[in-house]
Design a protein around this motif. Structure first.
Motif, mmCIF file in Angstrom:
data_model
loop_
_atom_site.group_PDB
_atom_site.id
_atom_site.type_symbol
_atom_site.label_atom_id
_atom_site.label_comp_id
_atom_site.label_asym_id
_atom_site.label_seq_id
_atom_site.Cartn_x
_atom_site.Cartn_y
_atom_site.Cartn_z
ATOM 1 N N VAL A 1 7.359 13.364 -0.019
ATOM 2 C CA VAL A 1 7.244 12.036 0.401
ATOM 3 C C VAL A 1 7.767 11.130 -0.493
ATOM 4 O O VAL A 1 7.548 11.097 -1.722
ATOM 5 C CB VAL A 1 5.598 11.882 0.438
ATOM 6 N N ILE A 2 8.842 10.548 -0.110
ATOM 7 C CA ILE A 2 9.549 9.665 -0.918
ATOM 8 C C ILE A 2 9.353 8.097 -0.653
ATOM 9 O O ILE A 2 9.520 7.543 0.421
ATOM 10 C CB ILE A 2 11.196 9.909 -0.536
ATOM 11 N N GLU A 3 8.815 7.380 -1.948
ATOM 12 C CA GLU A 3 8.526 6.240 -1.488
ATOM 13 C C GLU A 3 9.409 5.379 -2.460
ATOM 14 O O GLU A 3 10.005 5.285 -3.380
ATOM 15 C CB GLU A 3 7.257 6.078 -2.542
ATOM 16 N N LYS B 1 5.371 16.999 -2.545
ATOM 17 C CA LYS B 1 5.764 16.254 -4.016
ATOM 18 C C LYS B 1 6.032 14.592 -3.586
ATOM 19 O O LYS B 1 6.719 14.303 -2.825
ATOM 20 C CB LYS B 1 7.119 16.966 -4.538
ATOM 21 N N HIS B 2 5.343 13.884 -4.737
ATOM 22 C CA HIS B 2 5.825 12.423 -4.401
ATOM 23 C C HIS B 2 6.814 12.028 -5.265
ATOM 24 O O HIS B 2 6.827 11.933 -6.668
ATOM 25 C CB HIS B 2 4.477 11.828 -4.854
ATOM 26 N N ILE B 3 7.832 11.551 -4.525
ATOM 27 C CA ILE B 3 9.030 10.866 -5.368
ATOM 28 C C ILE B 3 8.778 9.280 -5.153
ATOM 29 O O ILE B 3 8.648 8.921 -4.177
ATOM 30 C CB ILE B 3 10.359 11.345 -4.769
ATOM 31 N N GLY C 1 0.705 -1.213 -0.138
ATOM 32 C CA GLY C 1 0.077 0.062 -0.214
ATOM 33 C C GLY C 1 0.852 1.262 -0.158
ATOM 34 O O GLY C 1 0.358 2.458 0.352
ATOM 35 N N THR C 2 2.150 1.062 -0.447
ATOM 36 C CA THR C 2 3.084 2.460 -0.046
ATOM 37 C C THR C 2 2.586 3.442 -1.362
ATOM 38 O O THR C 2 2.485 4.681 -0.845
ATOM 39 C CB THR C 2 4.442 2.066 -0.451
ATOM 40 N N THR C 3 2.097 3.100 -2.538
ATOM 41 C CA THR C 3 1.681 4.101 -3.371
ATOM 42 C C THR C 3 0.687 4.680 -3.051
ATOM 43 O O THR C 3 0.439 5.766 -3.202
ATOM 44 C CB THR C 3 1.710 3.461 -4.884
ATOM 45 N N LEU D 1 -0.960 10.969 0.782
ATOM 46 C CA LEU D 1 -0.128 12.253 1.420
ATOM 47 C C LEU D 1 0.071 13.251 0.507
ATOM 48 O O LEU D 1 -0.051 14.547 0.923
ATOM 49 C CB LEU D 1 0.940 11.568 1.832
ATOM 50 N N ALA D 2 0.402 13.164 -0.676
ATOM 51 C CA ALA D 2 0.565 14.037 -1.500
ATOM 52 C C ALA D 2 -0.586 15.052 -1.954
ATOM 53 O O ALA D 2 -0.336 16.219 -1.926
ATOM 54 C CB ALA D 2 1.325 13.605 -2.913
#
Length: 191
Positions: A82-84, A32-34, A17-19, A25-26
Motif C-alpha cells: 500500500v503506497i501512501e 508493506k506500507h510505503i 486519514g491516509t496514514t 490495511l498493512a
C-alpha cells in the motif's frame, strides 16, 4: 482476496486519514506500507532542514519530488504493498486500486491540530499554505492538477465515517476486486 499480488495507492490531503487507513490495511492484510511523506521527511532530516524549510527547498529543486516519486514507483514493483502519497495514484499508473481520501479543510485542520498539538487556526493556515504550494509545484513539475480526482477508483469523504468505517469501505473494495470471470472494464495484462 481474489488476487495474490496487489498494489494499492492511498492519496489525500493533510488530515484526511491516509496514514491511519494505510496502517490499518498493512496490519490487516500484511501489506508493506510505503509512505511518501516519510521519505520526504527523511530527506529533510538528511539535509538538516525542518519540514517547512525542505518544502520550500523542494519547490526550487525538482529532483526532490522526482526522488520521492521514483521510490514510490520502485516500491510498486513489489507484491502486496500500500503506497501512501499525494501523487501516488498518479505515479503508480498500474495500481490495482487507487483511493483518494478527502474531508473539508476545517475538519482536517482539527485533526492536524490534535496530532501536532497546535491550534486549529494555526493548522488551518499551515494546511492552506502547504496545499497552495504543493498544487503549484505539481502543476509545474508534472502538469498534474491535484484537484483532478478522475484517476481514482474510490473517493471517500472521511468526515462521514470514522477510521473503522473508512477501513470497512476499502476492505469491501479490496475483497471484491477482480472477481473470477469479471475484470470489469479495465484491460489487464495476464500475470
Amino acid at each position: 482476496m481474489p488476487k495474490n499480488c496487489l498494489v494499492i495507492t492511498v492519496s489525500g490531503l493533510a488530515g484526511s486519514g491516509t496514514t491511519t487507513l494505510c496502517r490499518n490495511l498493512a496490519r490487516y492484510y500484511g501489506f508493506k506500507h510505503i509512505y511518501a511523506g516519510l521519505i520526504f521527511r527523511q530527506m529533510a532530516k538528511e539535509m538538516g532542514m525542518t519540514l517547512e524549510e525542505f518544502q520550500k527547498y523542494a519547490e526550487l529543486h525538482p529532483e526532490v519530488d522526482r526522488e520521492v516519486d521514483r521510490r514510490q514507483v520502485e516500491a510498486a514493483e513489489e507484491c502486496n504493498v500500500v503506497i501512501e502519497g499525494r501523487l501516488a495514484g498518479w505515479m503508480v499508473e498500474r495500481a490495482d486500486l487507487k483511493i483518494w481520501l478527502d474531508a473539508p479543510i476545517r475538519e482536517r485542520a482539527k485533526r492536524v491540530a490534535r496530532r501536532e498539538g497546535i491550534t486549529v487556526e494555526k493548522a488551518f493556515m499551515a494546511i492552506a499554505e502547504r496545499e497552495k504550494q504543493n498544487r503549484k509545484r505539481y502543476l509545474n513539475l508534472y502538469g498534474i492538477d491535484i484537484d483532478d480526482l478522475s484517476i481514482y477508483d474510490l473517493v471517500i469523504d472521511t468526515s462521514k465515517w470514522g477510521p473503522d468505517g473508512v477501513f470497512s469501505i476499502v476492505k469491501a473494495a479490496i475483497d471484491h476486486l477482480y472477481p473470477d470471470g469479471d475484470t470489469g472494464n479495465k484491460t489487464r495484462e495476464v500475470e
